[in-house]
Scaffold this active site. Structure first.
Site, PDB file in Angstrom:
ATOM      1  N   GLY A   1       0.836  -1.183   0.000  1.00 56.75           N
ATOM      2  CA  GLY A   1       0.000   0.000   0.000  1.00 56.75           C
ATOM      3  C   GLY A   1       0.872   1.233   0.000  1.00 56.75           C
ATOM      4  O   GLY A   1       2.090   1.158  -0.137  1.00 56.75           O
ATOM      5  N   HIS A   2       0.248   2.398   0.196  1.00 54.07           N
ATOM      6  CA  HIS A   2       0.972   3.663   0.163  1.00 54.07           C
ATOM      7  C   HIS A   2       1.149   4.263   1.549  1.00 54.07           C
ATOM      8  O   HIS A   2       1.502   5.427   1.680  1.00 54.07           O
ATOM      9  CB  HIS A   2       0.262   4.659  -0.752  1.00 54.07           C
ATOM     10  CG  HIS A   2       0.291   4.274  -2.199  1.00 54.07           C
ATOM     11  ND1 HIS A   2      -0.225   5.070  -3.192  1.00 54.07           N
ATOM     12  CD2 HIS A   2       0.794   3.172  -2.823  1.00 54.07           C
ATOM     13  CE1 HIS A   2      -0.062   4.470  -4.369  1.00 54.07           C
ATOM     14  NE2 HIS A   2       0.546   3.320  -4.157  1.00 54.07           N
ATOM     15  N   GLY A   3       0.873   3.478   2.601  1.00 56.25           N
ATOM     16  CA  GLY A   3       1.103   3.950   3.949  1.00 56.25           C
ATOM     17  C   GLY A   3      -0.119   4.575   4.586  1.00 56.25           C
ATOM     18  O   GLY A   3      -1.252   4.413   4.127  1.00 56.25           O
TER      19      GLY A   3
END
Length: 402
Positions: free
Chosen positions: A244-246
Site C-alpha cells: 500500500g501507500h502507507g
C-alpha cells in the site's frame, strides 16, 4: 354461509394466522434474517430486494434492538443503502459473503457507492462476513484520472457506533469511506486488494470527529488509511499496512472549503513493503488551513520507500507553478520510537512550505537504516524551523532555522 364461502373463510383465517404468527415471531426476538425475506445464498440470484425489505422491517421494529442478519452463504447484492434513522438500535450480523454484480448499476442519488450505511446512531456491525466489490474488471479503467468509481462500503452520518470483524475485498475504488461521522470505531477488519489496484484506499476519512481504527490488517493498492480535510480526533492503532501507500494525512488544501485537520494519533503500527510509512501531504498550490497536534509513535518500518515524509510540494500531475508555496500550516508534530528499514537512501524527507515553514516538529528515538547493506539512511530537510531532537535520531536531521 354456503360450503364454498365457508372454505374460503377458513382458508383466509389459516393464512392470516400463519402470517400473524410469522410476524409475531420476528417481532418477539427482534431478529430479521435476509433468508426469511427470500434472499438466495448461491451467489448468482440477485438478492438486493430481499436485503432492502429485511432492512425496512428491522429499521421499523418497535422494540429496543433490532438484529439484521446475513447468514453464511454467498449473496449477490447491490447497490443498496441501509438508511436511518431507525426506530430501534440496529445490530447488523454479517456472516455471509456479499458479492457485487459484475456490472454495478449505481444509485442515482448516491452514484459512488455500492453498500451504504447512513444516518444511524448506536449501530453495531459485527461478524466474520465479507464484502467483495469484484473490482478487477474496473481497475484497468481506474487510472487516477479523476473518474470516481463505487466505494465498497460508505458510512455517512453514523454516530457512536462500532464496526468489527468484517472484511472488504477487491473494491472498485475506496474500500471504506467514513463521511461526517462522530465517534465511530472500526476494529479487527481485514481489507485486501492487489498492490496494482489503483485508488483502492483501505479507509478514507472525511469531515469526521472521533474516528478510531484498531487492530486491522490492510493490503491494498493505495493508502492503507487516508485522512482527508476537516477531521479531528482520529486514532489509528495496531494497523498492519502493506502493500500500500502507507498512512497519509492529505492531500490537503486543494479546495476552498477544506478545514483544519487536528489531533491525530498513529501508534503501534507496522508497515511492510509500502510506498510510504507515515505521511503528511499538501498541495503546493493550496488554500490555507492548519495541521496541528499529530503523534506518530511506536512504529516499525520494513522495506518502506519513504518511512517518514512531509510533502508540501505535492503536485501529482507535475503542472503546478514553481512559484507557488503551500498555505497549509504544519505545526506540533511528534515522531517517536520509529525503527526499521527504507528501500531508498532518504528515510526522512521533510519538504515543508517556503511561505509557511513547519514548526514544532519533534523527533525522539528514531532508528532507520537503508535496507541496502544496512547502512544508515539519509535525510532531507527544507523549510523547517529547527526541530526538537530527543535521544538518538538516525538519520540525523540537519535543518537550518528559517
Amino acid at each position: 354461509m354456503n360450503f364454498v364461502a365457508s372454505i374460503l373463510f377458513i382458508s383466509s383465517s389459516i393464512l392470516f394466522f400463519f402470517i400473524s404468527t410469522t410476524v409475531a415471531v420476528v417481532a418477539v426476538n427482534g431478529t430479521f434474517s435476509v433468508s426469511d425475506f427470500k434472499a438466495v445464498s448461491n451467489g448468482k440470484v440477485d438478492s438486493t430486494a430481499a436485503f432492502a425489505d429485511t432492512w425496512t422491517a428491522a429499521c421499523n421494529y418497535t422494540g429496543p434492538t433490532a438484529k439484521f442478519v446475513v447468514p453464511k452463504g454467498a449473496y449477490l447484492v447491490g447497490p443498496v443503502a441501509f438508511s436511518g434513522p431507525c426506530t430501534a438500535k440496529m445490530v447488523i450480523q454479517i456472516d455471509g459473503r456479499i458479492i457485487a454484480p459484475a456490472v454495478l448499476k449505481t444509485m442515482p442519488e448516491k452514484p459512488n457507492n455500492w453498500i451504504m450505511f447512513e444516518r444511524l446512531a448506536g449501530m453495531l456491525i459485527t461478524g466474520n462476513g465479507s464484502f467483495n466489490g469484484m473490482g478487477a474488471d474496473t481497475w484497468p479503467k481506474n487510472k487516477r484520472n479523476g473518474k470516481v468509481f463505487p466505494t465498497n462500503i460508505q458510512f455517512s452520518f453514523i454516530n457512536d457506533s462500532t464496526v468489527e470483524g468484517i472484511s472488504s475485498i477487491d473494491s472498485r475504488m475506496f474500500h471504506i469511506m467514513v463521511y461526517k461521522c462522530v465517534n465511530l470505531k472500526l476494529t479487527k477488519l481485514t481489507i485486501t486488494a492487489p498492490e496494482t489496484s489503483p485508488n483502492t484506499d483501505g479507509v478514507h476519512i472525511g469531515l469526521s470527529d472521533g474516528v478510531t481504527i484498531t487492530d486491522t490488517a490492510i493490503k491494498t493498492g493505495d493508502d492503507c488509511v487516508s485522512i482527508g480535510p476537516t477531521n479531528s480526533r482520529i486514532t489509528v492503532t495496531g494497523v498492519k499496512c502493506g502493500p500500500g501507500h502507507g498512512i497519509s494525512v492529505g492531500s490537503l488544501g486543494k479546495y476552498k472549503d477544506d478545514k483544519d485537520v487536528t489531533d491525530i494519533l498513529v501508534k503501534t503500527c507496522k508497515f511492510h513493503l509500502t510506498m510510504n510509512g507515515v505521511r503528511i501531504k499538501t498541495w503546493s498550490e493550496s488554500f490555507p488551513l492548519i495541521c496541528k497536534n499529530y503523534t506518530f509513535d511506536d512504529i516499525i518500518m520494513s522495506s518502506v520507500e519513504n518511512p517518514i515524509i512531509i510533502d508540501q510540494q505535492y503536485c501529482p500531475a507535475g503542472n503546478c507553478p514553481k512559484t507557488t508555496s503551500s498555505k497549509v500550516k504544519i505545526t506540533d508534530i511528534k515522531f517517536s520510537n520509529i525503527k526499521g528499514t527504507s528501500t531508498l537512501p532518504v528515510a526522512i524527507k521533510l519538504l515543508c512550505s517556503k511561505s509557511n515553514p513547519c514548526t514544532g516538529l519533534s523527533f525522539e528515538k528514531i532508528q532507520l537504516k537503508n535496507k541496502v547493506g544496512g547502512a544508515v539512511a539519509n535525510s532531507t530537510c527544507e523549510n523547517v524551523v529547527k526541530p526538537t531532537i530527543i535521544g538518538v535520531v538516525k538519520p540525523a536531521l540537519n535543518c537550518t532555522t528559517v
